[in-house]
Write an enzyme that holds these catalytic residues in place. Structure first.
Site: not given
Ligand code: IMP
Ligand code: MG
Length: 187
Positions: A48-49, A104-105, A108, A136, A158, A165, A171
């Site tokens: 949903k992000g 994508e939102d 990370d 990030k 975060f 969220d 959100r």
């Molecule tokens: P990754 O797989 O570690 O790159 O994480 C990606 C997903 O984790 C994103 O699509 C977000 O839904 C969630 N996420 C990562 N960091 C944050 C944050 O700082 N706030 C909220 N959601 C996050």
């Molecule tokens: Mg996401």
């Protein structure tokens, strides 16, 4: 929503304002319009992000594009990734021969995105690019991950708001802010 809202009391600081978001999203839309001239890209929203970023971005892209939606989960309700990506809702349409842009939102660790990229490539997309609202980079564990379009590079904190969220909340904040650790540490 006004910044005096009670929801904002849970933030340590506002990191990106709604005005900054609007400006960057407009610029990105113009860039994608240029880069995909003569094409009809399929914009894929990762729910949903990315929902707010997605609906704002597509209105700034002057092309005959189409939309599709995918829901995945990688977090649960914690603030650390589980490393396991689950598809909760798949795309409605085939993407064989299509120019796909994943929206994508936040990137990370990169685990979610690298999984998605592999999966969508295997389905025969003609091209595949990624547009992320936030990056990030300091937290990246997946090597050689290419994020084609990024609106904002942010530090390792975060963040919530504008679609992002914590435990399904925040959100609806129009700005992006750093969530106060006291909110998730008390859990
Ligand atoms: P990754 O797989 O570690 O790159 O994480 C990606 C997903 O984790 C994103 O699509 C977000 O839904 C969630 N996420 C990562 N960091 C944050 C944050 O700082 N706030 C909220 N959601 C996050
Ligand atoms: Mg996401």
């Amino acid at each position: 929503m006004n910044r005096n809202s009670k929801l904002y009391e849970d933030l340590d600081q506002v990191l990106v304002t709604r005005e900054e978001i609007a400006r960057k999203v407009r610029e990105l839309g113009e860039r994608i319009t240029e880069d995909y001239k003569g094409k009809e890209p399929v914009m894929v929203c990762i729910l949903k992000g990315a929902c707010m970023f997605f609906t704002d971005l597509i209105r700034e892209i002057d092309l005959p594009l189409s939309l599709d939606f995918m829901a995945i989960s990688s977090y649960g309700s914690a603030t650390k990734t589980s490393g396991v990506v689950r598809v909760l809702k798949d795309l409605d349409n085939a993407i064989v021969g299509k120019d796909v842009i994943i929206v994508e939102d936040i990137v990370d660790t990169g685990v979610t995105l690298s999984y998605l990229q592999k999966m969508l490539y295997q389905r025969g997309a003609a091209s595949l690019k990624v547009a992320a609202l936030l990056d990030k980079a300091a937290r990246r564990t997946v090597k050689d991950l290419k994020v084609d379009y990024v609106c904002f590079d942010i530090p390792d904190a975060f963040v919530v708001g504008y679609g992002l969220d914590y435990d399904q909340k925040y959100r609806n904040l129009p700005d992006i802010g750093v969530l106060s650790p006291r909110i998730y540490e008390k859990k």
